[in-house]
Design a protein around this motif. Structure first.
Motif, PDB file in Angstrom:
ATOM      1  N   ILE A  56      -0.270  -0.796 -21.457  1.00 35.08           N
ATOM      2  CA  ILE A  56       0.179   0.029 -20.323  1.00 35.08           C
ATOM      3  C   ILE A  56      -1.014   0.698 -19.655  1.00 35.08           C
ATOM      4  O   ILE A  56      -1.209   0.578 -18.439  1.00 35.08           O
ATOM      5  N   GLY A  58       5.744  -5.711 -11.957  1.00 34.86           N
ATOM      6  CA  GLY A  58       5.144  -4.406 -12.189  1.00 34.86           C
ATOM      7  C   GLY A  58       3.657  -4.410 -11.866  1.00 34.86           C
ATOM      8  O   GLY A  58       3.153  -3.528 -11.170  1.00 34.86           O
ATOM      9  N   LYS A  59       2.936  -5.409 -12.356  1.00 31.33           N
ATOM     10  CA  LYS A  59       1.504  -5.511 -12.064  1.00 31.33           C
ATOM     11  C   LYS A  59       1.257  -5.685 -10.569  1.00 31.33           C
ATOM     12  O   LYS A  59       0.331  -5.094 -10.005  1.00 31.33           O
ATOM     13  N   THR A  78       5.470  -1.939 -16.748  1.00 28.15           N
ATOM     14  CA  THR A  78       4.104  -1.772 -16.241  1.00 28.15           C
ATOM     15  C   THR A  78       3.333  -3.077 -16.222  1.00 28.15           C
ATOM     16  O   THR A  78       2.682  -3.418 -15.227  1.00 28.15           O
ATOM     17  N   TYR A  79       3.398  -3.827 -17.309  1.00 26.70           N
ATOM     18  CA  TYR A  79       2.553  -5.013 -17.454  1.00 26.70           C
ATOM     19  C   TYR A  79       3.326  -6.318 -17.231  1.00 26.70           C
ATOM     20  O   TYR A  79       2.833  -7.393 -17.572  1.00 26.70           O
ATOM     21  N   LEU A 135       1.851  -2.283  -8.860  1.00 31.89           N
ATOM     22  CA  LEU A 135       0.790  -1.334  -9.192  1.00 31.89           C
ATOM     23  C   LEU A 135      -0.495  -1.657  -8.435  1.00 31.89           C
ATOM     24  O   LEU A 135      -1.217  -0.748  -8.004  1.00 31.89           O
ATOM     25  N   PRO A 160       8.422   2.167 -19.241  1.00 30.57           N
ATOM     26  CA  PRO A 160       6.977   1.901 -19.340  1.00 30.57           C
ATOM     27  C   PRO A 160       6.637   0.430 -19.520  1.00 30.57           C
ATOM     28  O   PRO A 160       5.556  -0.008 -19.126  1.00 30.57           O
ATOM     29  N   THR A 217      -3.534  -1.527 -17.846  1.00 31.39           N
ATOM     30  CA  THR A 217      -3.052  -1.948 -16.532  1.00 31.39           C
ATOM     31  C   THR A 217      -3.399  -0.921 -15.472  1.00 31.39           C
ATOM     32  O   THR A 217      -3.779  -1.274 -14.341  1.00 31.39           O
ATOM     33  N   TYR A 218      -3.289   0.359 -15.813  1.00 31.64           N
ATOM     34  CA  TYR A 218      -3.661   1.417 -14.879  1.00 31.64           C
ATOM     35  C   TYR A 218      -5.178   1.461 -14.652  1.00 31.64           C
ATOM     36  O   TYR A 218      -5.657   1.467 -13.514  1.00 31.64           O
TER      37      TYR A 218
END
Length: 556
Positions: free
Chosen positions: A113, A55-56, A50-51, A59, A47, A116-117
């Motif tokens: 996390i 990852g960013k 994610t940031y 995404l 996880p 970011t979504y």
């Protein structure tokens, strides 16, 4: 170079014209049901990636794939630790206790996390797990340091155990849901899915099935108390073909329907979504990677069969929580040579062919398939093209991500595809894609002002083979339409082949990275062209390489 390649393809088409070809009929006037975005679901173990920078970036690209929200599922959202990212590991420190045993909640990392979504319009599948160290019935050892080549069982440490106090764990969940509502709003959180744990039928859960069911009752009650309209589900078992998995799955669903609830004392427990996993099983045969799509389809079909056997549950949405060619995303090609399929076009063609059959299996069992989670993301600061199961490497997209870009353009309803084709979902489920014939087939959709056709040339054996001439006969089009023909193969939309042509640099320079990023995007095989149809029909001739995927988009 591209012009020369196109010329050679045209010459090759004429040479193949007198040889065997495959004819695929697409009738855009015959609907097979909505083109649900079952592909717009992704997940990963780590996880805290994610940031991070790559990852960013990834995404952002995944969020742009679809006109509908993309759902994301990750592990370890309640694991104790400082947020340091590592393979098969993640932590948020959401729950600790003070010296007197009182709960201390810290949502900082979970917020990073989920922020970011949400910033990208994505939706969490909020996985309730794993066990915080302060609540674990066996807290030591807790942090693992697994790496590729190590025994996979080394990952199962104190986070995998039941709680010492079910009420404390339930209160943690209640507070998490309430915090989410306060931060993101009730309407937003209502659009999420909540679920308990991951693969509790194997060592991810060190308790008994009954202890899992007890925890589910506590968790579901806590979620619904915090937000009665929240969607809660489970049990995310491994492939339902396995005897233990089938037993666990049925035991759980039996409890949902008729069991005595551990919290309320009443019959049953709330369930809004049903989840299980489905994986293939590649191996190395005489130095060649051989996939096994049949194994994955049998997993899916068995899961659908089980759900369909419960009349009161069969209408519920199903999420295949992990749906992949095999089981370990963080295992690299170096230590698992059967994973050599991951960098190139075998992964992309497998993905196209497998997702098409998921629709077919759901139709056949008459179940409500909402999504199939591709368990692949990225691995931060790892060697280029190391053979992890990921969508990008060091910020550069792999060929497989372009299949999802194709899916993102498929809108409206699925439409009929027919022909004298070697494989359908039934044959692949029974025997996978072996023998002399490849799986050359298509998935098609039609919307108000567009029609799309995805065509693949897939085989379980990653052996060299001649390209095949495919004639795609499409009916139901207007008098004129703009055709855009996209391709994923050895030359197009393929950063891996571009990297190899550079000499496989361990540290590409800035110019090389720019070139790789461009090569990783979805590319047109030829310039767009307006076509005229005769009685609404046209034929597109495609010389399709083995493991290649073509995408035809007609707009008007």
């Amino acid at each position: 170079m591209r012009t020369l390649t196109l010329l050679l393809l045209l010459i090759a088409q004429s040479l193949f014209a007198q040889q065997d070809s495959v004819v695929i009929h697409v009738n855009t006037n015959t609907s097979k049901g909505p083109m649900k975005p079952i592909w717009a679901w992704f997940g990963y173990d780590e996880p805290n990636y994610t940031y991070m920078k790559d990852g960013k970036k990834l995404l952002t690209e995944i969020a742009k794939l679809s006109k509908v929200p993309v759902y994301v599922r990750v592990h370890s959202l309640l694991v104790t630790g400082d947020g340091t990212a590592a393979l098969k590991w993640g932590s948020t420190n959401a729950y600790t206790e003070d010296a007197n045993g009182n709960p201390v909640y810290n949502w900082t990392i979970i917020d990073k996390i989920f922020d970011t979504y949400i910033e990208r319009g994505m939706k969490p599948i909020a996985q309730i797990g794993f066990m915080p160290q302060a609540l674990s019935s066996k807290p030591e050892p807790y942090r693992h340091y697994w790496k590729p080549g190590d025994n996979y069982n080394d990952i199962y440490t104190g986070w995998a155990y039941p709680p010492t106090d079910y009420k404390k764990f339930a209160t943690l969940v209640y507070e998490w849901v309430k915090h989410s509502i306060a931060r993101y709003g009730k309407t937003e959180v209502e659009s999420w899915y909540w679920e308990l744990w991951n693969e509790p039928d194997i060592s991810y859960w060190k308790g008994t099935p009954e202890e899992y069911i007890k925890l589910y009752d506590y968790v579901a009650d806590a979620v619904k108390r915090a937000l009665p309209t929240a969607k809660i589900g489970g049990p995310e078992v491994t492939g339902p073909q396995g005897r233990n998995s089938t037993k666990f799955f049925k035991t759980f669903l039996d409890h949902i329907v008729n069991g005595k609830n551990h919290v309320t004392g009443k019959k049953g427990a709330p369930l809004d979504v049903i989840t299980f996993h489905a994986k293939g099983s590649p191996k190395l045969v005489n130095g060649i990677v051989q996939m096994n799509m049949g194994t994955q389809l049998r997993d899916i079909d068995k899961g659908f069969e089980i759900v369909a056997s419960y009349p009161s549950l069969k209408h519920l949405p199903i999420i295949i929580g992990e749906s992949d060619p095999e089981g370990c995303a963080a295992c690299s090609e170096e230590f698992s040579p059967q994973n050599a399929y991951r960098n190139g076009t075998m992964y992309s063609s497998y993905t196209a062919a497998a997702f098409a059959r998921k629709y077919d299996l759901a139709d056949e069992r008459k179940v409500n398939l909402a999504g199939a989670v591709t368990w692949a993301f990225e691995f931060e600061d790892q060697p280029w093209f190391a053979g992890f199961r990921d969508l990008a490497t060091n910020g550069v997209d792999k060929p497989v991500l372009n299949i999802f870009r194709m899916f993102g353009m498929m809108q409206g309803n699925r439409v009929a595809v027919s022909g004298k084709l070697s494989y359908d979902h039934k044959r692949i489920k029974e025997s996978s894609v072996r023998g002399d014939s490849a799986d050359i087939n298509a998935l098609a959709a039609k919307d108000k002002n567009s029609a799309t056709v995805m065509v693949w040339n897939y085989h379980d054996n990653n052996s060299p083979a001649p390209a095949t001439l495919v004639l795609v006969k499409i009916s139901g089009l207007p008098a004129a339409a703009l055709l855009q023909h996209y391709r994923v193969d050895q030359e197009y939309s393929n950063s891996y082949e571009a990297w190899k042509k550079m000499g496989s640099p361990k540290q590409p320079d800035a110019a090389q990275i720019t070139a790789l990023e461009k090569a990783g995007q979805l590319q047109l095989l030829q310039a767009p062209e307006w076509i005229k149809t005769k009685n609404g029909e046209t034929v597109v001739r495609i010389l399709l390489p083995r493991q290649g995927v073509s995408f035809l988009k007609f707009t008007w």
